[in-house]
Design an enzyme around this catalytic site. Sequence first.
Site, PDB file in Angstrom:
ATOM      1  N   CYS A 140       0.753  -0.992   0.263  1.00  0.00           N
ATOM      2  CA  CYS A 140      -0.122   0.016  -0.271  1.00  0.00           C
ATOM      3  C   CYS A 140       0.741   1.424   0.335  1.00  0.00           C
ATOM      4  CB  CYS A 140      -0.617  -0.164   1.612  1.00  0.00           C
ATOM      5  SG  CYS A 140      -2.201   1.363   2.127  1.00  0.00           S
ATOM      6  N   CYS A 143      -0.427   3.997   1.938  1.00  0.00           N
ATOM      7  CA  CYS A 143      -0.162   3.752   3.369  1.00  0.00           C
ATOM      8  C   CYS A 143       0.866   3.839   3.877  1.00  0.00           C
ATOM      9  CB  CYS A 143      -0.591   2.928   4.064  1.00  0.00           C
ATOM     10  SG  CYS A 143      -2.476   2.199   3.477  1.00  0.00           S
ATOM     11  N   ASP A 144       2.216   3.628   3.378  1.00  0.00           N
ATOM     12  CA  ASP A 144       3.285   3.384   3.524  1.00  0.00           C
ATOM     13  C   ASP A 144       4.988   4.457   2.965  1.00  0.00           C
ATOM     14  OD1 ASP A 144       2.752   1.584   5.509  1.00  0.00           O
ATOM     15  OD2 ASP A 144       2.770  -0.406   3.851  1.00  0.00           O
TER      16      ASP A 144
END
Length: 315
Positions: A140, A143-144
Site C-alpha cells: 500500500c 499507507c506506507d
Amino acid sequence: MSDTIERIKCLIIGSGPAGYTAAIYAARANMKPVLYQGMQPGGQLTTTNEVENWPGNPEGITGPEMMIGLQAQAERFGTDVRDGWATKVDFSGGVHRVWINDQIELHCESVIISTGASAKYLGLSSEQHYLQMGGGVSACAVCDGFFYRNQEVVIVGAGDSACEEAHYLSKLCKKVTMLVRSEKFRASKIMEERVRKTENITILMNHDTVEVLGDGQVVTGVRALNKTTAETFDIEATGFFVAIGHKPNTDIFKDFLNLDETGYIIGIPGTSKTNVEGVFVAGDAADHVYRQAITAAGTGCMAALDAERYLAAKE
Ligand SMILES: Cc1cc2nc3c(=O)[nH]c(=O)nc-3n(C[C@H](O)[C@H](O)[C@H](O)COP(=O)(O)OP(=O)(O)OC[C@H]3O[C@@H](n4cnc5c(N)ncnc54)[C@H](O)[C@@H]3O)c2cc1C
C-alpha cells in the site's frame, strides 16, 4: 447441518474498521448487533505497525492498538463480538440466512458485509520475511510511501493500480524502479503514459523479482532478473512495494450478490445497499479504489445508518 438457529436483528460479518464502525453505530441505535470476527480479528491493520493517517492520533498509532480500541468502543455500546466466520449464506428469502463455521444457523433481519480484501503478494520467502518484520515490504503506497521519503524504492506490478502507486511514490521518493513481468503493461494507455513520462520512475519491462535483499531486519535492495538476457542484478532500495492486486473476501456471496469481475461487491452508488434488500456492504469488500481505514470506517457508518432505516421502515 445446523445444530442451532438464532434470530438476529443486525449481523455484521468482519472485524476491520468497517465492521467495528458499523457496530458502534448499530449498537448506539439499539439494533443489538452481533459481529463475527472471522479468521483475522481486527482485519488487515493488525498486520501493520505504524498508522499515521487515522485522524485524531497526531503521533500515529499501531494497527493492533487501533483495532483493540475500535473493538472496545463497539463493545462498550453492547455489540456482541464473537469468534467464528461465515461459511455459507442464503439471501434468497425474506429472512437472510447465514451459517457460522458450518454449524450455527443465523436468521438475520439485516446483514452488513465487511469482510475486506487481501493484498496479493509474490510469495517469495524473503518478501514474506520483511513483510512480517515490518522491514520495508508493503502492498500500500498511500499507507506506507511516506516512510520512504527521499529514498529509493522498487515497485512490482503492471496494472492501473501499480501505475497509480508508482506515480504516488515518485512524488515522495528519490527514485522509483518499476518491475514489469511481461513486455506489456496491463494498465490503460493513459496510466502507462503517465509513469513513462515521470522522470524519477525507471521502468524495467520483462523483469522478474528474484529476491528481496536485506540485512535480516530491513530491506536494502531487490534482486531482479532480466528475462530477455537471463541476467540477474541488484537494485538498491529501502522499500519494496507489491502492487499486483487484491482479492476481496466475497466468495460465499457470489450466488446472491452482484460482484464485478474481480469479486468486489457492486453496491448501489452513493449508498451501502446491495442488490438484495436488507444486505449492506462496507469497506474494502466493495472498494478497489480507496482501500483505506478511514474510507472503510466511513462506509461502515453508512451501512449501519442504511440498515437502521431499512429496519425502521419494516416495522
Ligand atoms: C500492511 C497494510 C498496511 C496498511 N496501512 C494502512 C494505513 O496506514 N492507513 C490506512 O488507512 N489503511 C491502511 N491499510 C489499508 C486498511 O488496512 C484497509 O483499507 C482496511 O483495513 C479495510 O477495512 P475493512 O474493514 O474493509 O476490512 P479488513 O480490515 O480487511 O477486515 C476484514 C475482516 O473481515 C473478516 N472476514 C473475512 N471473511 C470473513 C468471513 N467469511 N466471516 C467472518 N469474517 C470474515 C476478517 O477476519 C477481518 O476481520 C493497510 C493495509 C495493509 C495490508
